[in-house]
Design an enzyme around this catalytic site. Structure first.
Site, mmCIF file in Angstrom:
data_model
loop_
_atom_site.group_PDB
_atom_site.id
_atom_site.type_symbol
_atom_site.label_atom_id
_atom_site.label_comp_id
_atom_site.label_asym_id
_atom_site.label_seq_id
_atom_site.Cartn_x
_atom_site.Cartn_y
_atom_site.Cartn_z
ATOM 1 N N GLU A 120 44.999 -1.705 2.271
ATOM 2 C CA GLU A 120 44.042 -0.960 2.087
ATOM 3 C C GLU A 120 42.826 -0.992 2.955
ATOM 4 O O GLU A 120 42.065 -0.168 3.411
ATOM 5 C CB GLU A 120 43.619 -1.224 0.497
ATOM 6 C CG GLU A 120 42.599 -0.421 -0.060
ATOM 7 C CD GLU A 120 42.148 -0.656 -1.383
ATOM 8 O OE1 GLU A 120 40.936 -1.091 -1.714
ATOM 9 O OE2 GLU A 120 43.169 -0.823 -2.183
ATOM 10 N N LYS A 134 50.412 -7.304 -4.676
ATOM 11 C CA LYS A 134 49.058 -6.724 -4.922
ATOM 12 C C LYS A 134 47.978 -7.155 -3.857
ATOM 13 O O LYS A 134 47.087 -6.213 -3.266
ATOM 14 C CB LYS A 134 48.508 -6.924 -6.473
ATOM 15 C CG LYS A 134 47.112 -6.393 -6.898
ATOM 16 C CD LYS A 134 46.889 -4.799 -6.463
ATOM 17 C CE LYS A 134 46.084 -4.146 -6.899
ATOM 18 N NZ LYS A 134 44.422 -4.613 -6.713
ATOM 19 N N SER A 139 46.984 -1.370 -9.351
ATOM 20 C CA SER A 139 46.156 -0.426 -8.791
ATOM 21 C C SER A 139 45.879 0.860 -8.992
ATOM 22 O O SER A 139 46.659 1.458 -9.536
ATOM 23 C CB SER A 139 46.808 -0.614 -7.126
ATOM 24 O OG SER A 139 46.054 0.194 -6.349
ATOM 25 N N HIS A 154 48.944 -5.448 -0.760
ATOM 26 C CA HIS A 154 48.631 -3.882 -1.002
ATOM 27 C C HIS A 154 46.832 -3.699 -0.543
ATOM 28 O O HIS A 154 46.533 -2.773 0.247
ATOM 29 C CB HIS A 154 48.854 -3.524 -2.395
ATOM 30 C CG HIS A 154 48.162 -2.328 -2.759
ATOM 31 N ND1 HIS A 154 46.827 -2.281 -2.985
ATOM 32 C CD2 HIS A 154 48.469 -0.984 -2.993
ATOM 33 C CE1 HIS A 154 46.392 -0.975 -3.491
ATOM 34 N NE2 HIS A 154 47.538 -0.253 -3.419
ATOM 35 N N ASN A 155 46.262 -4.637 -1.167
ATOM 36 C CA ASN A 155 44.779 -4.790 -0.865
ATOM 37 C C ASN A 155 44.509 -4.687 0.555
ATOM 38 O O ASN A 155 43.359 -4.290 1.139
ATOM 39 C CB ASN A 155 44.172 -5.637 -1.795
ATOM 40 C CG ASN A 155 44.025 -5.096 -3.287
ATOM 41 O OD1 ASN A 155 44.718 -3.990 -3.714
ATOM 42 N ND2 ASN A 155 42.914 -5.465 -4.053
#
Length: 477
Positions: A191, A184, A130, A187-188
Site C-alpha cells: 500500500e 497484513k 484491512s 499488504h500495508n
C-alpha cells in the site's frame, strides 16, 4: 446458554465499534466491553437496533457473557496496551477459548503471544483487518493466523462479515501463529509503494504538463476504467477533484506536503532486510515519507542545491500521459512482486505454508489495495509458484509492453529534476533481475581484499581467497 453472546469485542474506538456493528448486522450476538463504559453505552444507544448487543462494564462481566469456547476480539493500540489487556483477560478464560487481536500488531509480538497462550491451553489469533473504518463496518479483508482448530470455530463468522467478491469471502486462514499479521504487514507495505507511485505519477503530470488538479482528476478517473482500476486510483481522482471550501483552492494545494506513517511500512522493510528479500519499492516509498517529514532539510536544500539548467518540455501531451500510465502499471507490478517474494520467504522461514494465490483472492475486496489485477495474481499462482511474479506470463508481457514508456518516463524525470524514487527503483530492480551478470562479482572481490571474506568462482566449486597482501596466489577458503 441462549442468552450468552457468540463473540465479544473489547476496545470500542472506531475500528472496534464498527467491527462489533458488522458482526451484529450479520446475525451474531456481540458482547461489548471498553475501559470507559461511555463508549459502550454510546454504541448501544446509537446502533442498538442493528442486532443483538450485550453491554458489559467489567472484563469479568464481559467474559461471563460469552458462550464457550469464548471468542474475544481485542481492538486496542498495538504493543504494550495489547499485552496489558491480554494479561487481564487470560486469567478469566478457560481451555479452548480464543483471543483474537485484530489490530496492526507486529507479527513477532503475535508469535510470542500465540506461544504463551498455547502453553495455557488457549488459542491466540493474530488477524489482519484491512479496509479502514468503512471496511470494518461494511466488509473488510480479513487475514487470520493462528491454529487450524481456532479457525474452524472462528472462520465461519469472519467469512460472513468479510467483503464478498464473486461469492467468495475475502477471508482465509493464512497460517500458524504470526502468519496473518505478517501478511497484513506486507499488504500495508505494498500500500505504501502503491500510494508513492500514484503520487509520482501525479507529480510527473502536474510538473511535466502544467496540468491542474481538476484535469488530473479526469485523467485518473479514466485510468480507473482500465488495467489500473483500483480503490487507490479511484480515490486519487476524488481527492484531486476536491475543492477546499475555506480557500476555494484545489484541496491538494492546501494540504501540507509531509506524509505521516504509523510504522507498518517500516516494519515491512526491516523484516525484508532480515529475510534478505529486496523490497526496494516499499523501501523507497517509506523513505520518501521520511524525507517529506524533514522540512528544515528541504528548505536548506532548496536554497543551496541547483536543479536542471533548463526546462525539459513535453512535446506530445497525450503520449506522455500514456507513458506515465504504463510506467505506473509496470512499477506497481514490481511492488507486488517484491511483496509476494517477501511473503514466500517468510512462509519458508517460519513454516507457515502460505497460499500466495489465496492472498490475492482475499485482497480483491474490502482492503485498501483492492484492484482489478489481483485476479491476474490469483491466476498466476493457480497452477504453480513462479520464481517471481514478473516472470508469470501475463505480467511478463504487460511489463515488457510498457518498458520503453517506463524508461522514457524515468529519463524525463531525471532530466527535469522530478523525484521519482518509486518509478526509478522499480526499473532498476527490473533491469537487475533480468541482467545476465551483475557487478556483485566486483563487490565480492573487494570484500575478499579488505576482509578475507572469500569468494566463489564460476568455473569450479568451493570458496577461495586471494593473498592480496602477498603474492596474490589463490588458496582454498
Amino acid at each position: 446458554m441462549a442468552d450468552l453472546a457468540q463473540i465479544g469485542v473489547s476496545g470500542l474506538a472506531v475500528m472496534g465499534r464498527n467491527l462489533a456493528r458488522n458482526l451484529a448486522r450479520n446475525g451474531f450476538s456481540v458482547a461489548l466491553h471498553n475501559r470507559t463504559s461511555a463508549r459502550t453505552k454510546s454504541l448501544v444507544a446509537e446502533h442498538g437496533d442493528e442486532g443483538t448487543f450485550v453491554p458489559t462494564e467489567t472484563l469479568e462481566e464481559f467474559v461471563a457473557a460469552l458462550e464457550r469456547p469464548r471468542r474475544v476480539v481485542v481492538m486496542v493500540k498495538a504493543g504494550a496496551p495489547t499485552d496489558a489487556v491480554i494479561d487481564e483477560l487470560v486469567p478469566l478464560l478457560d481451555e479452548g477459548d480464543i483471543v483474537i487481536d485484530c489490530g496492526n500488531a507486529h507479527f513477532a509480538d503475535t508469535r510470542r503471544r500465540e506461544a504463551a497462550l498455547r502453553e495455557r491451553g488457549l488459542h491466540f489469533v493474530g488477524a489482519g483487518v484491512s479496509g479502514g473504518e468503512e471496511g470494518a463496518l461494511l466488509g473488510p479483508s480479513i487475514m487470520p493466523g493462528g491454529s487450524a482448530e481456532s479457525y474452524r470455530t472462528l472462520g465461519p463468522m469472519f467469512e460472513k462479515i468479510a467483503a464478498q467478491v464473486d461469492g467468495t469471502p475475502c477471508c482465509v486462514h493464512v497460517g500458524p501463529d504470526g502468519a496473518g499479521h505478517f501478511v497484513k504487514m506486507v499488504h500495508n507495505g505494498i500500500e505504501y509503494a502503491d500510494m508513492q507511485l500514484i503520487a509520482e505519477a501525479y507529480d510527473l503530470l502536474r510538473d511535466g504538463l502544467g496540468a491542474t488538479p481538476a484535469e488530473l482528476a479526469r485523467i485518473f478517473a479514466e485510468w480507473n476504467s482500465g488495467d489500473l482500476e483500483s480503490f487507490l486510483i479511484e480515490i486519487t481522482a476524488e481527492v484531486l477533484g476536491h475543492t477546499d471550501a475555506a480557500s476555494g483552492s484545489a484541496f491538494v494545494d492546501v494540504v501540507l506536503d509531509q506524509a505521516e506513517q504509523k510504522g507498518t511500512g517500516r516494519w515491512t522493510v526491516q523484516t525484508a532486510l532480515d529475510l534478505g528479500v529486496p523490497v526496494t519499492g516499499i523501501a523507497e516509498a517509506t523513505f520518501a515519507r521520511a524525507l517529506s517529514a524533514h522540512p528544515e532539510q528541504r528548505e536548506a536544500a532548496r536554497a543551496a542545491l541547483p536543479g536542471p539548467s533548463a526546462a525539459v518540455p513535453v512535446e506530445d501531451r497525450d503520449a506522455f500521459v500514456d507513458d506515465v500510465r504504463k510506467a505506473l502499471y509496470a512499477s506497481k507490478v514490481v511492488a507486488y512482486a517484491q511483496g509476494y517474494d517477501q511473503m514466500a520467504a517468510a512462509s519458508a522461514e517460519y513454516g507457515w505454508d502460505i497460499d500466495l494465490g489465496a492472498m490475492a483472492t482475499i485482497w480483491r475486496g474490502g482492503c485498501i489495495i483492492r484492484a482489478r489485477f489481483l485476479d491476474r495474481i490469483k491466476d498466476a499462482y493457480a497452477t504453480e509458484r513462479p520464481a517471481s511474479l514478473l516472470v508469470a506470463p501475463y505480467f511478463r508481457d504487460a511489463v515488457a509492453e510498457g518498458q520503453e514508456a517506463w524508461r522514457r518516463v524515468v529519463a524525463h524525470a531525471a532530466r527535469a529534476g522530478i523525484p521519482t524514487p518509486g518509478f526509478s527503483s522499480a526499473l532498476a530492480y527490473y533491469d537487475a533481475l533480468r541482467a545476465e551478470r551483475l557487478p556483485a562479482a566486483l563487490i565480492q572481490g573487494m570484500r575478499d581484499y579488505f576482509g578475507a571474506h572469500t569468494y566463489k568462482r564460476v568455473d569450479r566449486e568451493g570458496a577461495f581467497h586471494t593473498l592480496w597482501g602477498g603474492d596474490r596466489s589463490e588458496v582454498d577458503g
